[in-house]
Scaffold this active site. Structure first.
Site, PDB file in Angstrom:
ATOM      1  N   GLU A   1       1.072  -0.379  -5.205  1.00 40.56           N
ATOM      2  CA  GLU A   1       0.051   0.647  -5.403  1.00 40.56           C
ATOM      3  C   GLU A   1       0.777   1.962  -5.667  1.00 40.56           C
ATOM      4  OE1 GLU A   1      -3.754   2.732  -3.187  1.00 40.56           O
ATOM      5  OE2 GLU A   1      -1.833   2.527  -2.180  1.00 40.56           O
TER       6      GLU A   1
ATOM      7  N   ASP B   1       0.822  -1.202   0.000  1.00 41.89           N
ATOM      8  CA  ASP B   1       0.000   0.000   0.000  1.00 41.89           C
ATOM      9  C   ASP B   1       0.864   1.264   0.000  1.00 41.89           C
ATOM     10  OD1 ASP B   1      -2.634   1.437   0.570  1.00 41.89           O
ATOM     11  OD2 ASP B   1      -1.383   2.110   2.227  1.00 41.89           O
TER      12      ASP B   1
END
EC number: 2.4.1.18
Length: 684
Positions: free
Chosen positions: A399, A344
């Site tokens: 990401e 993330d």
């Protein structure tokens, strides 16, 4: 991949793949040199990267064969430390700790009898420390593997000593997934919202009720969100407090292991959404201010704080922080048998500006200048090197919204080492179209460009929508398309209105177009396969702590009178067709037509011909399209089939023969009937 000349060993191998990187060779060398320096230090002082990442076997609580417990914690600022808990009546004198020259505190709690652990399983524990000022502070151990919350007493979590008996410890029956990186169809899931019930769903319920759905839908990979413990449920798992503890909201560590083992039994790969981009700033139940300083795991001052996320930022340049984070990855691979990670917030990690207030034009100078955080880049390279070195089938997904070149090339070439990046521009495009453009104003060329604008030989995960689009403040694709009538006209007992008809048609077309044209892997957020209505909102003060939107209403798709089942059945057909024809692991598609007037897109991939007619009103008879391979084609998938909520305007028995004449840059052509708002897939 083949190179014309020997692979350079200085981190510039990626230049052979992309000559436009040549002017940035000095930056690539500098990055690779920093990586090699960090790796060499680990090799020299820690016995190698793999061993270095086994910190979870020496730090925190370690139970020996006799039942004795050794506890070790890094806290250099403390001048005294002691282990306290239920087991010693929270005594500040019973279990003092000794400090090493490297700031690591240690104590040993002998067994009460041979094989009998003095610290009861699941009992509460803390470390108490005295600071140079004389102040005493209590903290949950940083490497704790179990924390729980009793909201009747306090919102603050309690540290637990997790040491189940051999009989109670889950024993894995199946190993890691052996699927590897090709052809991933990812089901992004959040355990807590995975039922229609207005409460937190459990690991066991997910295992029993949701895993079979995922398998039936044709997905081969689960991406599990919000597993690492986070104090605030509404943060969607992005404010991690305890990095080695899995969320107790959903059940026990052993129950999560059972879930993952069951997924492996079904042939599913399981990825963890790992949050190493930042940490919750909580002090009492996090790792912020752990030893009384603001710079133990994090940068001190402004560099250690994310102004938008209101969280702490890791100091990736510190040896012990690397041990903590790399060991965290290995812990989840070794102990829970995850098969890889979605990292993330990678954009935030890679740049000093964290992507805040910065637009990326695609100019290479944006990726290799002073704005790049070299220490964070080195951490990401070490993490990918570690995972791919120890686990041949490990999968890592970044990401990243910035488009960093080399992100998904091997570290040995000078890349960052990820297997995939998320194609974050694709869902943004669809939302923008549905928000701002009428159907007849959709730009076919822009749609195709957005779906195909990805770096050569760097894999990407395409998706029409993820959890980001479903969270409060936005709406799912289905809700953008049909929110005016979803509550009244999704039953087959009601008329098929123009709004619902359009919504069903475009929802199927958008998903298939993204799936087949947009990348080398496909992702869907749970519930969106059947057009889940509304948005997602977790219980919080602002909504009266309601669970009304913190759930997935699988009951809607299970009701055979509702039209949600049509979208669900199309997802099944689409995924299993890919499983058979394997377009995700085929070379990028050849687009032969982007017709702005007709609103038609045609392309070929994996020997299939994909025809999308986005025209809102016009169907085309004997529509001529170009194809590479001659032969007799038949329809292998039509979004207009009755079983998918369509109008059955295309015969599934029809045959389409090619004519050997050039058309749209292809050596052959054939003619098809392509109804308005319909997708067709033809195959030999």
């Amino acid at each position: 991949m083949s190179f014309d000349k020997p692979m350079p060993t200085d981190g510039t191998g990626v230049v052979q793949l992309d000559p436009w990187l040549e002017p940035f060779s000095p930056a690539l060398r500098k990055r690779y040199s920093a990586y090699k320096t960090a790796l060499d230090a680990i090799e020299t002082h820690e016995g190698g990267l793999a061993h270095f990442a086994e910190g979870y076997k020496s730090m925190g609580f370690q139970v020996d064969s006799n039942g004795g417990v050794r506890y070790r914690e890094w806290a250099p600022n403390a001048v005294e430390a002691r282990l306290i808990g239920d087991f010693n009546s929270w005594s500040h004198t019973a279990n003092p700790m000794k400090k090493s020259p490297f700031g690591v505190w240690e104590c040993y709690v002998p067994p009460t009898a041979p094989g009998s652990c003095a610290i009861p399983h699941d009992s509460m524990v803390k470390i108490s420390m005295t600071l140079p000022s004389g102040e005493s502070i209590d903290r949950i151990p940083a490497w704790i593997t179990r924390v729980t919350q009793d909201l009747n007493i306090s919102p603050v979590y309690d540290g637990r000593f997790w040491n189940p008996s051999k009989e109670e410890t889950y024993q894995f029956k199946h190993g890691h997934s052996t699927r590897g990186v090709e052809g991933l169809k990812i089901y992004e899931a959040h355990v807590g919202i995975s039922s229609p019930n207005q409460r937190v769903t459990t690991y066991k319920e997910f295992e029993t009720d949701v895993l079979p759905r995922i398998k039936k839908l044709g997905y081969n990979c689960i991406q599990m969100m919000a597993i690492m413990e986070h104090a605030y449920y509404a943060s969607f798992g992005y404010q991690v407090t305890n990095f080695f503890a899995v969320s107790s909201r959903y059940g026990t560590p052993e129950e999560l292991k059972s879930l993952i083992d069951k997924a492996h039994e079904m042939g599913l790969t399981v990825l963890l959404d790992v949050v190493h981009s930042h940490a919750c700033k909580n002090i009492l139940d996090g790792i912020n201010m752990f030893d009384g300083t603001d710079h133990l795991y994090f940068h001190e001052g402004a560099r250690g704080r994310h102004e938008l996320w209101d969280s702490r930022l890791f100091n990736y340049g510190h040896h012990e922080v690397l041990r903590f984070l790399l060991s965290n990855l290995r812990f989840y691979m070794d102990v829970y048998m995850f098969d890889g990670f979605r990292f993330d917030g990678v954009t935030s990690m890679m740049y000093h500006h964290h992507g805040i207030g910065t637009g990326f034009s695609g100019g290479y100078h944006e990726y290799f200048g002073d704005s790049v955080d070299l220490e964070a880049m080195v951490y990401l390279m070490l993490a990918n090197q570690l995972l791919h070195e120890i686990y041949p089938n490990a999968i890592t997904i970044a990401e990243d919204v910035s488009g960093m070149p080399t992100l998904c090339r091997p570290v040995s070439e000078g890349g960052v080492g990820f297997d995939y990046r998320l194609s974050m521009a694709i869902p943004d495009m669809w939302i923008k179209l549905l928000k701002e453009k009428s159907d007849d104003a959709w730009d076919m060329g822009n749609i195709v460009h957005t779906l195909t604008n990805r770096r050569h030989l760097e894999r990407s995960v395409a998706y029409a929508e993820s959890h980001d689009q479903a969270l409060v403040g936005d709406k799912t694709l289905a809700f953008w398309l049909m929110d005016k009538e979803m509550y009244d006209f999704m039953s087959d007992l009601t008329p098929l209105t123009p709004i619902i008809d359009r919504g069903l048609a475009l929802h199927k077309m958008i998903r298939l177009l993204v799936h087949s044209l947009g990348g080398e892997a496909y992702l869907n957020f749970e519930g969106n396969e059947f057009g889940h209505p509304e948005w997602m909102d977790f219980p919080r003060e602002g909504n009266g702590n309601s669970f009304a939107h913190a759930r997935r209403q699988f009951n809607l798709v299970d009701d055979h009178l509702l039209r949600y089942r049509y979208l669900n059945d199309f997802d099944i057909a689409m995924n299993w067709l890919e499983d058979e024809r394997k377009w995700l692991s085929s070379p990028q598609a050849f687009v032969s037509l982007k017709h702005e007037g007709d609103k038609v897109i045609v392309f070929e991939r994996a020997g299939l011909v994909f025809i999308f007619n986005f025209n809102p009103t016009q169907s085309f008879t004997d529509y001529r399209i170009g194809v590479e391979v001659p032969g007799e084609y038949k329809v292998v998938l039509s979004s207009d089939e009755k079983r998918f909520g369509g109008h059955d305007r295309v015969s599934m028995e029809g045959k389409y023969f090619t004519t050997p004449l050039e058309w749209n840059g292809r050596p052959n052509w054939l003619q098809v009937y392509t109804p308005a708002r319909t997708a067709l897939v033809l195959g030999l």
